[in-house]
Design an enzyme around this catalytic site. Structure first.
Site, PDB file in Angstrom:
ATOM      1  N   LYS A  10       0.835  -1.205   0.000  1.00 56.88           N
ATOM      2  CA  LYS A  10       0.000   0.000   0.000  1.00 56.88           C
ATOM      3  C   LYS A  10       0.870   1.256   0.000  1.00 56.88           C
ATOM      4  CE  LYS A  10      -0.353  -0.274   5.051  1.00 56.88           C
ATOM      5  NZ  LYS A  10      -1.121  -0.857   6.160  1.00 56.88           N
TER       6      LYS A  10
ATOM      7  N   ARG B 116     -10.273  -0.305  15.156  1.00 51.53           N
ATOM      8  CA  ARG B 116     -10.167   0.545  13.972  1.00 51.53           C
ATOM      9  C   ARG B 116     -11.217   0.103  12.960  1.00 51.53           C
ATOM     10  NH1 ARG B 116      -4.357   1.046  10.947  1.00 51.53           N
ATOM     11  NH2 ARG B 116      -4.916  -1.026  10.158  1.00 51.53           N
TER      12      ARG B 116
ATOM     13  N   TYR C  79      11.717  31.755   4.717  1.00 52.11           N
ATOM     14  CA  TYR C  79      10.394  32.324   4.955  1.00 52.11           C
ATOM     15  C   TYR C  79      10.181  32.684   6.428  1.00 52.11           C
ATOM     16  CZ  TYR C  79       8.715  31.024   0.294  1.00 52.11           C
ATOM     17  OH  TYR C  79       8.520  30.926  -1.051  1.00 52.11           O
TER      18      TYR C  79
ATOM     19  N   MET D 287       8.425  24.811   0.162  1.00 53.57           N
ATOM     20  CA  MET D 287       7.748  23.805  -0.657  1.00 53.57           C
ATOM     21  C   MET D 287       8.750  22.983  -1.473  1.00 53.57           C
ATOM     22  SD  MET D 287       4.751  24.245  -3.516  1.00 53.57           S
ATOM     23  CE  MET D 287       3.681  25.168  -2.427  1.00 53.57           C
TER      24      MET D 287
HETATM   25  C1  LIG Z   1      -0.286  -1.753   6.925  1.00 47.52           C
HETATM   26  C2  LIG Z   1      -0.779  -3.044   7.425  1.00 47.52           C
HETATM   27  C3  LIG Z   1       0.108  -4.137   7.595  1.00 47.52           C
HETATM   28  C4  LIG Z   1       1.615  -4.004   7.474  1.00 47.52           C
HETATM   29  O1  LIG Z   1       2.166  -3.585   8.691  1.00 47.52           O
HETATM   30  P1  LIG Z   1       3.743  -3.418   8.891  1.00 47.52           P
HETATM   31  O2  LIG Z   1       3.893  -2.958  10.285  1.00 47.52           O
HETATM   32  O3  LIG Z   1       4.185  -2.388   7.911  1.00 47.52           O
HETATM   33  O4  LIG Z   1       4.346  -4.749   8.620  1.00 47.52           O
HETATM   34  C5  LIG Z   1      -0.447  -5.372   7.927  1.00 47.52           C
HETATM   35  N1  LIG Z   1      -1.781  -5.512   8.099  1.00 47.52           N
HETATM   36  C6  LIG Z   1      -2.649  -4.480   7.988  1.00 47.52           C
HETATM   37  C7  LIG Z   1      -4.098  -4.711   8.229  1.00 47.52           C
HETATM   38  C8  LIG Z   1      -2.168  -3.216   7.666  1.00 47.52           C
HETATM   39  O5  LIG Z   1      -3.027  -2.183   7.572  1.00 47.52           O
END
Ligand SMILES: *Cc1c(COP(=O)(O)O)cnc(C)c1O
Length: 370
Positions: A38, A136, A264, A313
């Site tokens: 991801k 979550r 800035y 930026m």
């Molecule tokens: C992002 C995520 C992972 C990966 O976690 P890491 O700590 O990067 O290994 C695994 N499972 C779920 C549900 C996640 O959202």
């Protein structure tokens, strides 16, 4: 001396192979490896990472959103792809691209069955996510009967895995909480498997779960940060190899008199003669303003150069008063020696945030020394 001439993110595939093999060596031979790619492969390049992992034998991929899964399919990835957090709006696309949803609520389960039925699907692979303490997303333990009622009346979907996610697997002070999560997942899995009449793939561990909780490996493990070279612990960081290196170059050097201001809002005022280097990387590239005002630093000719004043930026200015350097010299923001976890910690954040913030504007360079 390297020949870095602009801001680049180098992606080292030999390091990725090393990390994959290291993590695989931590689980039993029959435990499947799911790679989490991801957020553009934790800020690198999801398609490049996924192709490489596909070649070296990964079993599954996961992304957060449907759009990320589509990118992988369009890059030719054939391995199953789990979408961890899909929205019902995107279920038709998810099915079109043969992605597999994590269903985490009654609403998503109902909507998915509806979409899959409309498209005449039979036994479409789905994953059921349970909340065991992260609070979550996910079904609760007492939702099991309701899930079974929905599944009983349809053959459009088939549950291929049950999953849950650990809240504090990297935190040794939370061992008891984590063991409770693991137990709770065991109980839920047993209950659901009995009611289904078969045992789907069970998975609960992220990278720190793999490293710290062998009892949570089940049938598959989900590794993200570990693949990219970080183990959330100095002991494991020493075994892993950071995949991404962020490098840049000195655009210009300035000599400032005492009492001059820099950048800035004039956030930095020199108290002495100060030599500064301007670097072409800023908050639009992923170096957030929290790194400004000496909360972050870069490395130039093996010396630390602190960021002076506010991050712009497109640029930062760093203190090179004591550093022998010139325009055109290489600048390291992080690499395998001074890694993203160390830089992040210095500024009060974590490797995950620093890595995933690197924006698409930064050119990716693939290093593939087979
Ligand atoms: C992002 C995520 C992972 C990966 O976690 P890491 O700590 O990067 O290994 C695994 N499972 C779920 C549900 C996640 O959202």
């Amino acid at each position: 001396m390297s020949n870095t001439k602009e801001t680049v993110l180098e992606i080292n595939l030999a390091h990725l192979t090393h990390n994959f093999n290291y993590l695989k060596s931590k689980v039993a031979i029959d435990v499947k490896m799911l790679a989490v790619v991801k957020a553009s492969g934790y800020g690198s390049d999801a398609s490049v990472i996924a192709k490489h992992l596909e070649n070296i034998g990964v079993d599954y991929f996961a992304v957060a959103y449907v759009s990320e899964g589509i990118v992988l399919r369009e890059a030719g990835i054939k391995t199953p792809i789990l979408v961890l957090h899909p929205q019902p709006l995107n279920f038709p696309k998810l099915i079109e691209y043969q992605l597999e949803p994590s269903l985490y609520s009654s609403r998503t389960l109902k909507e998915f069955i509806k979409t899959a039925s409309l498209l005449d699907k039979k036994d479409y692979p789905v994953h059921i996510k349970f909340n065991t303490g992260l609070n979550r997303i996910g079904f609760w333990e007492n939702d099991v009967d309701h899930i079974m009622d929905q599944l009983k009346v349809t053959n459009t979907v088939k549950v291929v895995s049950l999953l849950s996610h650990l809240a504090a697997s990297e935190d040794h002070n939370e061992r008891e909480f984590t063991l409770d999560q693991i137990n709770s997942f065991k109980n839920i899995s047993k209950d659901v498997s009995e009611k289904l009449g078969y045992t789907p793939i069970l998975h609960q561990s992220n990278t720190s779960g793999i490293l710290n909780y062998p009892e949570a490996h089940f049938d598959m493990v989900r590794t993200g940060i570990g693949l990219y070279g970080y183990g959330n612990d100095a002991k494991y960081d020493a075994e892993l190899k950071p995949v991404a290196s962020l490098k840049s170059v000195i655009s210009q050097i300035h000599m400032l008199e005492p009492g001059e201001s820099l950048g800035y809002n004039r956030a930095f005022i020199t108290s002495d003669f100060t030599k500064t280097a301007t670097i072409p990387i800023g908050h639009a590239d992923g170096i957030g303003r929290q790194y400004g005002n000496k909360k972050g630093f870069v490395t130039i000719n093996n010396k630390r150069a602190y960021i002076l004043g506010n991050v712009c930026m497109d640029m930062i200015m760093v203190d090179v008063t004591e550093i022998d350097c010139k325009e055109g010299d290489e600048v390291i923001i992080f690499d395998a020696n001074l890694n993203a976890a160390q830089i992040a910690e210095y500024s009060g954040t974590i490797s995950y945030e620093l890595l995933t913030a690197i924006s698409p504007r930064v050119k990716r360079i693939i290093i593939d020394n087979n």
